[in-house]
Design a protein around this motif. Structure first.
Motif, mmCIF file in Angstrom:
data_model
loop_
_atom_site.group_PDB
_atom_site.id
_atom_site.type_symbol
_atom_site.label_atom_id
_atom_site.label_comp_id
_atom_site.label_asym_id
_atom_site.label_seq_id
_atom_site.Cartn_x
_atom_site.Cartn_y
_atom_site.Cartn_z
ATOM 1 N N ILE A 110 4.200 3.828 -7.068
ATOM 2 C CA ILE A 110 4.774 2.721 -7.141
ATOM 3 C C ILE A 110 4.046 1.335 -7.412
ATOM 4 O O ILE A 110 3.085 0.625 -6.714
ATOM 5 C CB ILE A 110 5.788 1.871 -6.385
ATOM 6 C CG1 ILE A 110 6.883 3.252 -6.181
ATOM 7 C CG2 ILE A 110 6.579 0.934 -7.183
ATOM 8 C CD1 ILE A 110 7.656 2.992 -5.163
ATOM 9 N N ASP A 111 3.858 0.381 -8.955
ATOM 10 C CA ASP A 111 3.171 -0.924 -9.130
ATOM 11 C C ASP A 111 1.955 -0.246 -8.921
ATOM 12 O O ASP A 111 1.110 -0.939 -8.893
ATOM 13 C CB ASP A 111 3.239 -2.097 -8.013
ATOM 14 C CG ASP A 111 4.981 -2.293 -8.194
ATOM 15 O OD1 ASP A 111 5.255 -2.379 -9.579
ATOM 16 O OD2 ASP A 111 5.070 -3.443 -7.091
ATOM 17 N N TYR A 118 0.752 -1.063 0.252
ATOM 18 C CA TYR A 118 0.087 -0.095 0.054
ATOM 19 C C TYR A 118 0.613 1.571 -0.557
ATOM 20 O O TYR A 118 0.677 1.811 -0.173
ATOM 21 C CB TYR A 118 -0.950 0.007 0.944
ATOM 22 C CG TYR A 118 -1.644 1.248 1.372
ATOM 23 C CD1 TYR A 118 -2.739 0.952 0.172
ATOM 24 C CD2 TYR A 118 -1.754 2.295 1.772
ATOM 25 C CE1 TYR A 118 -3.884 2.003 -0.149
ATOM 26 C CE2 TYR A 118 -2.646 3.618 1.750
ATOM 27 C CZ TYR A 118 -3.625 3.063 1.233
ATOM 28 O OH TYR A 118 -4.363 3.945 1.287
ATOM 29 N N SER A 119 1.903 1.101 0.807
ATOM 30 C CA SER A 119 3.087 2.937 0.841
ATOM 31 C C SER A 119 3.469 2.490 -0.671
ATOM 32 O O SER A 119 2.682 3.761 -1.036
ATOM 33 C CB SER A 119 4.266 2.519 1.621
ATOM 34 O OG SER A 119 4.792 2.852 1.205
ATOM 35 N N TYR A 149 -7.454 -2.065 -2.919
ATOM 36 C CA TYR A 149 -7.517 -1.555 -3.656
ATOM 37 C C TYR A 149 -6.461 -1.470 -5.139
ATOM 38 O O TYR A 149 -6.100 -0.809 -5.545
ATOM 39 C CB TYR A 149 -6.770 -0.221 -2.977
ATOM 40 C CG TYR A 149 -5.348 -1.047 -1.658
ATOM 41 C CD1 TYR A 149 -4.318 -0.635 -2.867
ATOM 42 C CD2 TYR A 149 -4.700 -1.495 -0.722
ATOM 43 C CE1 TYR A 149 -2.987 -1.402 -2.429
ATOM 44 C CE2 TYR A 149 -4.103 -2.374 -1.007
ATOM 45 C CZ TYR A 149 -2.748 -2.629 -1.523
ATOM 46 O OH TYR A 149 -1.940 -3.134 -0.885
ATOM 47 N N ASN A 150 -5.942 -2.607 -5.100
ATOM 48 C CA ASN A 150 -5.271 -2.961 -6.438
ATOM 49 C C ASN A 150 -6.983 -3.527 -7.711
ATOM 50 O O ASN A 150 -7.668 -3.916 -6.888
ATOM 51 C CB ASN A 150 -4.039 -4.110 -6.220
ATOM 52 C CG ASN A 150 -3.449 -3.778 -5.295
ATOM 53 O OD1 ASN A 150 -2.953 -3.240 -6.595
ATOM 54 N ND2 ASN A 150 -3.465 -4.206 -4.332
#
Length: 270
Positions: free
Chosen positions: A43-44, A36-37, A133-134
């Motif tokens: 990133i990603d 998550y960070s 969240y993805n």
């Protein structure tokens, strides 16, 4: 059947089982927290959840800890009860009522189930939290974000039906968890001390990982993954075709069954 039900309830209420669930959940939070960070930093950001799931990739802090401590985490809940009962002579009371065969059989079965449950809890929790969240878009073959090739197990399904792929690997890893739990139980028959049995089982798995590097097997110029630790996730560094996955699982399970049967027949409880 009554003894089986009793042991199953005992396993669910066991403090070590609950502690293992808590520690596994902490590993998931470590994995998801790191992801998550990175996600908030961009990133990603476009990588689908199927590629980030702990059952596929082995690059986050959480996945490294989960993979390395896998044997201990899935074995702690129940595998050590057998050697503890033998040491405390509690087994004599049970065997005198149900017999050696049923006693050892139930211990093996519940040990397998306990490891299976710990693994499925961890993997499902990790996937669900990452999916919050993805995106769940299909992985792209040319993205180069994973190294799942045509000779890997169910690689076609990873790109065409990722849910089927992840479900299959969920079951594979959970079966590994059950087998490793039985493996620790087997070690406990010879070590007779719970804490030492856990450590010895962990060391033996690490030792197998080292030995597997000395005699590599190749398919079309690419090495095949023979390490048990390397077969705990889909995107291994080497190829993981079906025969190396199920072949290693079957070999380890047969070894455990033979050792337990041999030890059980020689075990004197009179």
């Amino acid at each position: 059947m009554n003894y089986l039900r009793l042991e199953y309830k005992r396993m669910l209420k066991c403090r070590t089982f609950i502690l293992s669930l808590i520690f596994s959940a902490a590993i998931v939070l470590l994995d998801v927290g790191q992801d998550y960070s990175f996600y908030m930093q961009g990133i990603d950001h476009h990588t689908p959840v199927f590629e980030k799931w702990i059952g596929v990739r082995y690059i986050s802090y959480g996945s490294v800890v989960w993979n390395f401590l896998f044997v201990i985490l899935v074995s702690v809940p129940f595998s050590c009860t057998l050697c503890s009962e033998i040491k405390n002579h509690y087994d004599l009371h049970v065997i005198s009522k149900i017999g050696k065969k049923k006693y050892f059989s139930v211990k093996v079965f519940i040990s397998f189930i306990s490891g299976f449950l710990i693994s499925i809890f961890t993997l499902v929790l990790d996937f669900l939290l990452l999916a919050l969240y993805n995106k769940a878009s299909y992985p792209e073959v040319d993205s180069m974000s994973v190294a799942i090739g045509q000779n890997d197990f169910l690689s076609v399904y990873f790109y065409s039906h990722p849910y089927i792929y992840c479900t299959a690997w969920l079951l594979i890893i959970c079966i590994w968890a059950g087998i490793f739990s039985v493996f620790t139980l087997t070690v406990g028959l010879f070590v007779r001390k719970a804490s030492i049995a856990l450590i010895v089982a962990q060391i033996l798995v690490i030792f197998q990982d080292i030995l597997s590097r000395f005699n590599p097997v190749f398919i079309n110029g690419s090495s095949v993954e023979l390490s048990w630790m390397g077969l705990l996730y889909g995107d291994s560094l080497a190829l993981n075709p079906w025969f190396t996955i199920f072949g290693n699982q079957l070999a380890l399970l047969l070894f455990c069954m033979i050792a337990i049967c041999w030890k059980g027949k020689r075990y004197s409880y009179v």
